[in-house]
Motif scaffolding. Structure first.
Motif, PDB file in Angstrom:
ATOM      1  N   SER A   1      -8.008   2.855  -4.272  1.00 24.27           N
ATOM      2  CA  SER A   1      -8.440   4.074  -3.145  1.00 24.27           C
ATOM      3  C   SER A   1      -7.118   5.095  -2.951  1.00 24.27           C
ATOM      4  O   SER A   1      -5.973   4.767  -2.985  1.00 24.27           O
ATOM      5  N   LEU A   2      -7.593   6.006  -2.300  1.00 25.60           N
ATOM      6  CA  LEU A   2      -6.553   7.128  -2.048  1.00 25.60           C
ATOM      7  C   LEU A   2      -5.463   6.365  -0.886  1.00 25.60           C
ATOM      8  O   LEU A   2      -4.300   6.533  -0.934  1.00 25.60           O
ATOM      9  N   ASN A   3      -5.998   5.699   0.116  1.00 27.56           N
ATOM     10  CA  ASN A   3      -5.131   5.199   1.042  1.00 27.56           C
ATOM     11  C   ASN A   3      -4.148   3.944   0.380  1.00 27.56           C
ATOM     12  O   ASN A   3      -2.912   4.034   0.685  1.00 27.56           O
ATOM     13  N   ASP A   4      -4.843   3.335  -0.431  1.00 24.43           N
ATOM     14  CA  ASP A   4      -3.885   2.461  -0.824  1.00 24.43           C
ATOM     15  C   ASP A   4      -2.746   3.034  -2.096  1.00 24.43           C
ATOM     16  O   ASP A   4      -1.476   2.520  -2.138  1.00 24.43           O
ATOM     17  N   LEU A   5      -3.304   3.992  -2.546  1.00 25.89           N
ATOM     18  CA  LEU A   5      -2.091   4.758  -3.521  1.00 25.89           C
ATOM     19  C   LEU A   5      -0.987   5.283  -2.476  1.00 25.89           C
ATOM     20  O   LEU A   5       0.013   5.260  -2.838  1.00 25.89           O
ATOM     21  N   ARG A   6      -1.354   6.040  -1.509  1.00 29.55           N
ATOM     22  CA  ARG A   6      -0.375   6.440  -0.800  1.00 29.55           C
ATOM     23  C   ARG A   6       0.363   5.425   0.039  1.00 29.55           C
ATOM     24  O   ARG A   6       1.454   5.742   0.438  1.00 29.55           O
ATOM     25  N   SER A   7       0.057   4.109   0.106  1.00 27.15           N
ATOM     26  CA  SER A   7       0.589   3.030   0.911  1.00 27.15           C
ATOM     27  C   SER A   7       1.591   2.572  -0.039  1.00 27.15           C
ATOM     28  O   SER A   7       2.403   1.941   0.425  1.00 27.15           O
ATOM     29  N   ARG A   8       1.505   2.888  -1.251  1.00 28.53           N
ATOM     30  CA  ARG A   8       2.545   2.051  -2.110  1.00 28.53           C
ATOM     31  C   ARG A   8       3.812   2.816  -2.195  1.00 28.53           C
ATOM     32  O   ARG A   8       4.010   4.047  -2.175  1.00 28.53           O
ATOM     33  N   ALA A   9       4.990   2.024  -2.619  1.00 28.27           N
ATOM     34  CA  ALA A   9       6.164   2.761  -2.745  1.00 28.27           C
ATOM     35  C   ALA A   9       6.376   3.409  -4.042  1.00 28.27           C
ATOM     36  O   ALA A   9       5.842   3.029  -4.912  1.00 28.27           O
ATOM     37  N   SER A  10       7.190   4.635  -3.930  1.00 28.49           N
ATOM     38  CA  SER A  10       7.317   5.178  -5.241  1.00 28.49           C
ATOM     39  C   SER A  10       8.234   4.552  -6.253  1.00 28.49           C
ATOM     40  O   SER A  10       9.200   3.813  -5.755  1.00 28.49           O
TER      41      SER A  10
END
Length: 121
Positions: free
Chosen positions: A5-14
């Motif tokens: 999900s987009l939220n999961d993607l945004r919550s991951r560290a770069s």
């Protein structure tokens, strides 16, 4: 194929090391490219890398209106070039190459008053 999900993607560290990217020299980039088995082959002999209009303007520390004025072109034309709405004609590409290599000389040559470059930041 993995789905996220987009939220999961945004919550991951770069995973990008920004300090390493910023510190990389041209030689470092070429060495990394040579070591990458998936990198494309060499550029054709007649290929020329052109600095995008926005990158050139930002590097020179000018606003869009200042850059358009310095080049003696309409502001709308510069904005179209930056935003990719219109492609650069060969003469415009040549002008931008000259500005990229010798900005003070190019701006002074285009200025209304000989030898007077437009204001820069």
């Amino acid at each position: 194929m993995a789905r996220i999900s987009l939220n999961d993607l945004r919550s991951r560290a770069s995973t990008v090391d920004r300090a390493r990217v910023e510190a990389a020299s041209e030689a470092d980039i070429l060495a990394e490219r040579a070591a990458d088995p998936d990198a494309p082959g060499d550029l054709p002999a007649d290929a020329r890398i052109v600095e995008p209009p926005r990158a050139l303007r930002v590097r020179l520390g000018l606003t869009q209106p200042e850059m358009a004025e310095a080049l003696r072109i309409p502001l709308g034309t510069w904005r179209n070039w930056e935003q990719g709405r219109t492609s650069l004609e060969p003469a415009a590409l040549s002008l931008l190459r000259i500005v990229a290599r010798e900005p003070a000389m190019a701006f002074a040559s285009l200025a209304d008053v000989p030898g007077k470059a437009p204001p820069s930041r």
